[in-house]
Design a protein around this motif. Structure first.
Motif, short mmCIF file in Angstrom:
data_model
loop_
_atom_site.label_atom_id
_atom_site.label_comp_id
_atom_site.label_asym_id
_atom_site.label_seq_id
_atom_site.Cartn_x
_atom_site.Cartn_y
_atom_site.Cartn_z
N THR A 66 0.82 -1.22 0.00
CA THR A 66 0.00 0.00 0.00
C THR A 66 0.85 1.27 0.00
O THR A 66 0.32 2.37 -0.04
N LEU A 67 2.16 1.13 0.03
CA LEU A 67 3.08 2.26 0.12
C LEU A 67 3.72 2.52 -1.24
O LEU A 67 4.10 1.58 -1.93
N THR A 68 3.85 3.78 -1.61
CA THR A 68 4.60 4.15 -2.80
C THR A 68 5.87 4.84 -2.32
O THR A 68 5.81 5.91 -1.71
N VAL A 69 7.00 4.23 -2.59
CA VAL A 69 8.28 4.75 -2.11
C VAL A 69 8.56 6.13 -2.69
O VAL A 69 9.08 7.00 -2.01
N LYS A 70 8.16 6.38 -3.91
CA LYS A 70 8.35 7.70 -4.51
C LYS A 70 7.57 8.76 -3.73
O LYS A 70 8.06 9.87 -3.51
N ASP A 71 6.35 8.43 -3.28
CA ASP A 71 5.58 9.38 -2.45
C ASP A 71 6.28 9.62 -1.12
O ASP A 71 6.29 10.73 -0.61
N PHE A 72 6.87 8.58 -0.55
CA PHE A 72 7.63 8.70 0.68
C PHE A 72 8.80 9.67 0.46
O PHE A 72 9.06 10.55 1.27
N ASN A 73 9.47 9.55 -0.68
CA ASN A 73 10.61 10.39 -1.02
C ASN A 73 10.21 11.86 -1.15
O ASN A 73 11.01 12.75 -0.85
N SER A 74 8.99 12.14 -1.55
CA SER A 74 8.56 13.53 -1.75
C SER A 74 8.06 14.19 -0.47
O SER A 74 7.64 15.35 -0.49
N MET A 75 8.11 13.50 0.67
CA MET A 75 7.62 14.06 1.93
C MET A 75 8.48 15.23 2.39
O MET A 75 9.69 15.12 2.51
N THR A 76 7.83 16.37 2.62
CA THR A 76 8.47 17.54 3.22
C THR A 76 7.44 18.15 4.16
O THR A 76 6.24 17.99 3.97
N ASN A 77 7.91 18.82 5.18
CA ASN A 77 7.04 19.49 6.15
C ASN A 77 6.01 18.53 6.76
O ASN A 77 4.83 18.86 6.88
N VAL A 78 6.46 17.34 7.14
CA VAL A 78 5.58 16.34 7.75
C VAL A 78 5.87 16.23 9.24
O VAL A 78 6.94 16.62 9.71
N GLY A 92 8.76 14.60 15.58
CA GLY A 92 9.56 15.34 14.62
C GLY A 92 8.63 16.24 13.83
O GLY A 92 7.70 15.75 13.19
N ARG A 93 8.83 17.53 13.90
CA ARG A 93 7.99 18.48 13.18
C ARG A 93 8.77 19.09 12.02
O ARG A 93 9.98 19.24 12.09
N ASN A 94 8.05 19.46 10.98
CA ASN A 94 8.66 20.05 9.79
C ASN A 94 9.77 19.15 9.24
O ASN A 94 10.82 19.63 8.83
N MET A 95 9.50 17.86 9.25
CA MET A 95 10.50 16.87 8.81
C MET A 95 10.47 16.72 7.29
O MET A 95 9.47 17.02 6.64
N TRP A 96 11.57 16.24 6.75
CA TRP A 96 11.67 15.92 5.33
C TRP A 96 12.48 14.65 5.20
O TRP A 96 13.28 14.31 6.08
N THR A 97 12.24 13.92 4.13
CA THR A 97 13.03 12.71 3.91
C THR A 97 14.40 13.12 3.41
O THR A 97 14.56 14.14 2.74
N GLU A 111 15.01 3.53 4.33
CA GLU A 111 15.32 4.40 5.47
C GLU A 111 14.64 5.78 5.42
O GLU A 111 14.07 6.13 4.42
N GLY A 112 14.83 6.67 6.43
CA GLY A 112 14.30 7.83 6.98
C GLY A 112 14.23 9.33 6.89
O GLY A 112 14.07 9.80 5.86
N PHE A 113 14.27 10.16 7.92
CA PHE A 113 13.87 11.58 7.98
C PHE A 113 14.89 12.49 8.66
O PHE A 113 15.69 12.05 9.46
#
Length: 120
Positions: A66-78, A92-97, A111-113
């Motif tokens: 159910t996960l799209t790794v590319k969407d995970f890669n585009s995470m900013t301000n999470v 963790g606030r205002n996190m980015w990958t 891996e992570g943020f």
């Protein structure tokens, strides 16, 4: 029910903006925002230097269907929330990958943020 008052390590949960993700292991975090280095001369220790450092949350996440790794890669301000075995919550606030996520197919992990991290 087992007495959990002395549990310090083990079970952990992670969510990003309220969405839970499978945590495969190797969860780590650092709220430190400076790094210090001793400045040593030939005659004695002179003091220390200090440089900024990005706090981080890192872990090995499971690449579920159910996960799209590319969407995970585009995470900013999470907002990344950890619930730890010792009853501590780490936010963790205002996190980015960071780095490009690379899935390791033998275990389907990646891996992570990086960002601002606080403990509660």
């Amino acid at each position: 029910m087992a007495d959990e008052t002395n549990r310090l390590a083990g079970i952990a949960y992670i969510s990003v903006d309220g969405q839970n993700y499978m945590l495969a292991g190797e969860l780590s975090y650092s709220p430190a925002d400076v790094e210090r280095e001793s400045l040593v001369g030939q005659d004695r220790v002179h003091g220390f230097g200090e440089t900024p450092r990005a706090p981080f949350i890192s872990g090995s996440f499971r690449d579920a269907g159910t996960l799209t790794v590319k969407d995970f890669n585009s995470m900013t301000n999470v907002t990344v929330t950890l619930e730890l075995a010792n009853s501590k919550t780490v936010i963790g606030r205002n996190m980015w990958t960071v780095e490009a996520q690379e899935v390791k197919t033998p275990e389907a992990t990646f891996e992570g943020f990086s960002g601002s991290v606080t403990e509660q």
